[in-house]
Write a protein that holds these residues in place. Structure first.
Motif, PDB file in Angstrom:
ATOM      1  N   HIS A   1     -42.690-102.967   5.857  1.00  0.00           N
ATOM      2  CA  HIS A   1     -41.066-102.667   5.862  1.00  0.00           C
ATOM      3  C   HIS A   1     -41.074-101.113   6.128  1.00  0.00           C
ATOM      4  O   HIS A   1     -41.956-100.324   6.426  1.00  0.00           O
ATOM      5  CB  HIS A   1     -40.767-102.973   4.358  1.00  0.00           C
TER       6      HIS A   1
ATOM      7  N   CYS B   1     -39.244-107.427   9.014  1.00  0.00           N
ATOM      8  CA  CYS B   1     -40.193-108.072   8.356  1.00  0.00           C
ATOM      9  C   CYS B   1     -40.067-109.346   8.144  1.00  0.00           C
ATOM     10  O   CYS B   1     -40.235-109.792   6.982  1.00  0.00           O
ATOM     11  CB  CYS B   1     -39.816-107.251   6.757  1.00  0.00           C
TER      12      CYS B   1
ATOM     13  N   CYS C   1     -33.888-101.974   5.171  1.00  0.00           N
ATOM     14  CA  CYS C   1     -35.234-101.886   5.839  1.00  0.00           C
ATOM     15  C   CYS C   1     -35.226-101.738   7.331  1.00  0.00           C
ATOM     16  O   CYS C   1     -34.121-102.234   8.100  1.00  0.00           O
ATOM     17  CB  CYS C   1     -35.636-102.921   5.463  1.00  0.00           C
TER      18      CYS C   1
HETATM   19 CU   LIG Z   1     -38.310-105.405   5.216  1.00  0.00          CU
END
Ligand SMILES: [Cu+2]
Lengths: 382, 413
Positions: free
Chosen positions: B189, B228, B224
């Motif tokens: 991340h 991910c 983020c």
């Molecule tokens: Cu993430």
């Protein structure tokens, strides 16, 4: 009536149509739907290409031109022999054999058939690309050599490397050193001879290299068949060693066989020092000069600490990983891990992971140094 | 068909050249104006702390230089295209090479690049400084939310006696150099609060540090920035800066012992429902079974990343589930986001007050979490993870149970 190109595409259309029908009938679920749609799309695309090819007469000849059936490039007779039908046949045989024996045979055969199909098609096409034979020859090379050479070279290199690695795994560790030196020396020497004897015929040079290559591959195959040399099992660090409950001999042996080098020094959650006066403390990455007696450790995360032994004795750092009830309901025993004994002035890396909160363990999570009393660093796992 | 014929017919369908230009200009203007959007809390042209300022001081001149070079190059190209357009004139005399020009065009960019490189390297080293740290916070990413562990010890003069675990909102004292130690429990991340500093990747097994410092109390959002998986877009975060006295209050509140709900209340039923359905993944510190034994979560047995958000003080946060769904009404949220400086701490420390509590998202989250946020949490399809979830599964709670849980959770502040 049908030109060469349109024949190919008509065939491909028919094949993908049949494929779509078979796929639709045999594979269910979303994969079946997707696959069928894909194959129908392919069939339509091929039909379209067939149409274009048919209409433009492979783009070679104006449909109006008189005598095109005889003079056009497409009408030239095939040139030379081709090995691809044979390779394809071998591949298909391999697929059949592989299907009932080993998956690897099957996979390799599929690759062979695909490669042969590409080669065959391009060869077939290039032979009739124009009515100029020399030009056609060059065309095939221009298209395929940039693909063939690197692939072939990597395959050959891979075979050599693999053979050599099998040999090195089979022979004795000490002998390996000598084999390496001798083979290296021979290759260098042969290289010198080649360079010195400018006039050496291609045949002689090729022969010598071929013999060397065959020998290498042959010994490699033999080694692969005979298997690896037995690799000695060293005693490993275990809970008893870390908690100091193992026998003195075992502890000594573990430490003697261990490597003392530290591979990585970055990414540490904390640097743990055993000072000269055997005082144990941690420095948190970041806050340089505050000595910590406890470290907060995020749970379910691999963390690393770097242990520095500044005391005069060899010492190890032990992490106490808690005590949890065993599966059978009994109390369970304490888990631990540790570094090997670190020489005075040395460093060692310790990686651990705590999955449960501190409250779940009946013994505290902490770092200690066996043999040094009254010193510990608490590990807080919220 | 004759060429002139063809031009005639096609020209008829096309807008006149002038109309075409107007359209292109309008589209261009729209794009430029989009850059001026007012409601853009993640605009990195507005640094709110010394680290972000360092980056800004570097990136602005680079941006301007690059802009000027870009305008010159495009201008030259445009000029040449029009000036030397094929009007049927003769091909000009062809020449090859012009050493003076070539040397100049090599040296000039080299000088510009060197001029950019020096401050860049200096800034990189300054941003990596650690020895002035006054507070350490562990930041751990997982699919699809951020967890913060406050290490015990001093944090900008405020003593943290016990570790504090929270999620989504990183609470820091203002004017204090904070060092984040960033890692991940599953995939990579990347942590980013544009107003306070650049990005830092969170990589499993590695520990990356990132400085955080805010000049002024306030809430600074981020998200983020490393793809991910399924809910990457719903993995957001915020940094909340509180003046030191307010930060002390926040810490004291986080560490306050658990207050069990009043007996026979709806919340008390909620406590039971929570222990039965939620406590295997979620920890509420201090919560106990009827026999007094502590209720301990085991997320490592049920969740791939090995953790689920700690819910001890859920209602001190303003958004849930990867800081994506507000539990503040829109009005309260706007006020909170827009307040900076003196009044902010008081506002934030109230937590989610009954007037400001918007239970829609929380209720929906309990009813159908996977419907709100794509997660790998289908109980019948977990072979690839050995029976563990990524995210929170749908627990098929009844509306009564949800009422009880809301009553219980609303007191977690
Ligand atoms: Cu993430």
């Amino acid at each position: 009536m049908f030109t060469t190109g349109s024949k190919l595409f008509v065939g491909a259309t028919a094949l993908s149509t049949v494929g779509a029908i078979v796929f639709a009938a045999s594979v269910g679920g979303p994969t079946g739907i997707l696959g069928t749609i894909g194959l129908i799309t392919v069939a339509i695309a091929f039909a379209f290409l067939a149409g274009i090819n048919f209409f433009t007469r492979d783009g070679n000849v104006s449909a109006m031109e008189p005598g095109a059936e005889v003079n056009s490039a497409a009408a030239q007779p095939p040139v030379g022999r081709s090995m691809w039908p044979m390779v394809t046949a071998v591949g298909i045989g391999g697929i059949a054999v592989g299907a009932v024996s080993k998956p690897v045979v099957f996979k390799v055969s599929v690759i062979i058939v695909l490669a042969a199909a590409v080669e065959w098609m391009i060869q077939g096409w290039s032979e009739r690309a124009s009515s100029d034979r020399a030009y056609n020859d060059g065309l095939r090379k221009r298209l395929l050599h940039p693909l063939e050479f690197p692939i072939l070279a990597s395959v050959i290199a891979a075979v050599f490397i693999y053979s050599f690695s099998r040999i090195m795994l089979t022979i004795d560790k000490d002998a390996g050193r000598w084999v390496f030196i001798i083979i290296g020396a021979i290759i260098t020497a042969v290289g010198f001879v080649f360079a010195a004897k400018r006039g050496m015929s291609k045949g002689t040079a090729g022969g010598i290299i071929a013999v060397g290559a065959l020998a290498l591959v042959g010994v490699g195959v033999a080694s692969a068949v005979s298997g690896q040399r037995p690799i000695e099992e060293h005693p490993h660090i275990n809970t008893a060693v870390c908690l100091g409950t193992a026998s003195a001999e075992e502890i000594e042996e573990v430490d003697a066989k261990a490597s003392q080098t530290v591979a990585a020094k970055s990414n540490v959650l904390a640097n743990v020092y055993l000072a000269e006066d055997e005082h144990l403390f941690a420095l948190n990455g970041g806050i340089g000069n505050v000595e910590y007696q406890e470290i907060t450790v995020p749970r379910s995360t691999d963390v690393h600490v770097l242990f520095h032994n500044d005391s005069p004795e060899p010492r190890r750092l032990t992490v106490h990983l808690g005590t949890f009830p065993a599966a059978d309901g009994t109390a369970g025993s304490e888990l631990a891990d540790c570094t090997t004994a670190v020489e005075a002035g040395g460093e060692a890396f310790l990686t651990f992971r705590l999955d449960k909160s501190q409250a779940a363990s009946s013994t505290p999570y902490r770092l200690t140094v066996p043999g040094v009393e009254g010193q510990e660093i608490k590990l807080l796992v919220p | 068909m004759d060429r002139s014929d063809k031009t005639m017919t096609t020209l008829g369908d096309m807008p006149s050249p002038r109309r075409r230009w107007t359209r292109a200009a309008l589209v261009g203007l729209g794009l430029v104006l989009a850059g001026c959007a007012k409601d853009a809390p993640q605009d990195y042209f507005q640094p709110k702390g010394p680290n972000a300022e360092k980056i800004d001081n570097l990136q602005r001149p680079v941006f301007y230089i690059a802009g000027i070079v870009g305008v010159i190059v495009l201008g030259a190209v445009g000029y040449i295209v029009f000036k030397f357009k094929d009007r049927g004139q003769d091909i000009p005399e062809q020449s090859h090479g012009n050493p003076k020009l070539e040397i100049a065009l090599t040296i000039l960019p080299a000088i510009i690049l060197a001029g950019i490189a020096v401050p860049t390297v200096i800034t990189v080293f300054e941003l990596d400084k650690k020895d002035d740290t006054e507070c350490i916070i562990n930041v751990t990413g997982q699919q699809w939310w951020w967890e913060y562990d406050y290490a015990t010890g001093s944090c900008g003069g405020v003593e943290i006696a016990e570790p504090i675990v929270t999620s989504g909102e990183l609470v820091i004292p203002t004017d204090t150099p904070v060092l984040l130690r960033i890692t991940s429990r599953d995939v990579i991340h990347s942590y980013w609060i544009p107003a306070l500093n650049g990005k830092r990747d969170a990589v499993p097994g590695r520990l990356h540090t990132l400085r955080m410092q805010a000049d002024e109390a306030g809430l600074y959002t981020g998200q983020c920035t490393e793809f991910c998986g399924l809910s990457h877009a719903r993995m957001r975060q915020a940094a909340v800066a509180l003046e030191p006295a307010d930060f002390q209050t926040w810490v004291d509140n986080q560490l306050e012992p658990y207050a069990a709900p009043e007996a026979d209340s709806l919340a008390a039923e909620g406590e039971g429902t929570f222990i039965a359905n939620c406590s295997k993944c979620h920890q509420v510190n201090g919560i106990a079974n009827s026999d007094g034994s502590p209720v301990l979560s085991d997320p490592d047995l049920y969740v791939v990343s090995g953790v689920a958000p700690n819910l001890t003080n859920l209602l001190t946060r303003t958004a849930i589930a990867g800081w994506t769904f507000d539990i503040l009404t829109e009005e309260c949220r706007t006020t909170l986001w827009e307040t900076r400086g003196a009044g902010f701490g008081e506002l934030y420390l109230q937590g989610v007050t009954p007037e400001c509590f918007d239970e829609v998202a929380l209720r929906e989250w309990l009813r159908n979490p996977t419907g709100m946020k794509p997660m790998f949490a289908d109980a019948t399809n977990l072979e690839s993870t050995g029976g563990k979830y990524r995210g929170m599964p749908n627990l098929n709670l009844t509306e009564d149970q949800i009422d009880q849980l809301i009553a219980f959770l609303i007191e977690r502040k």
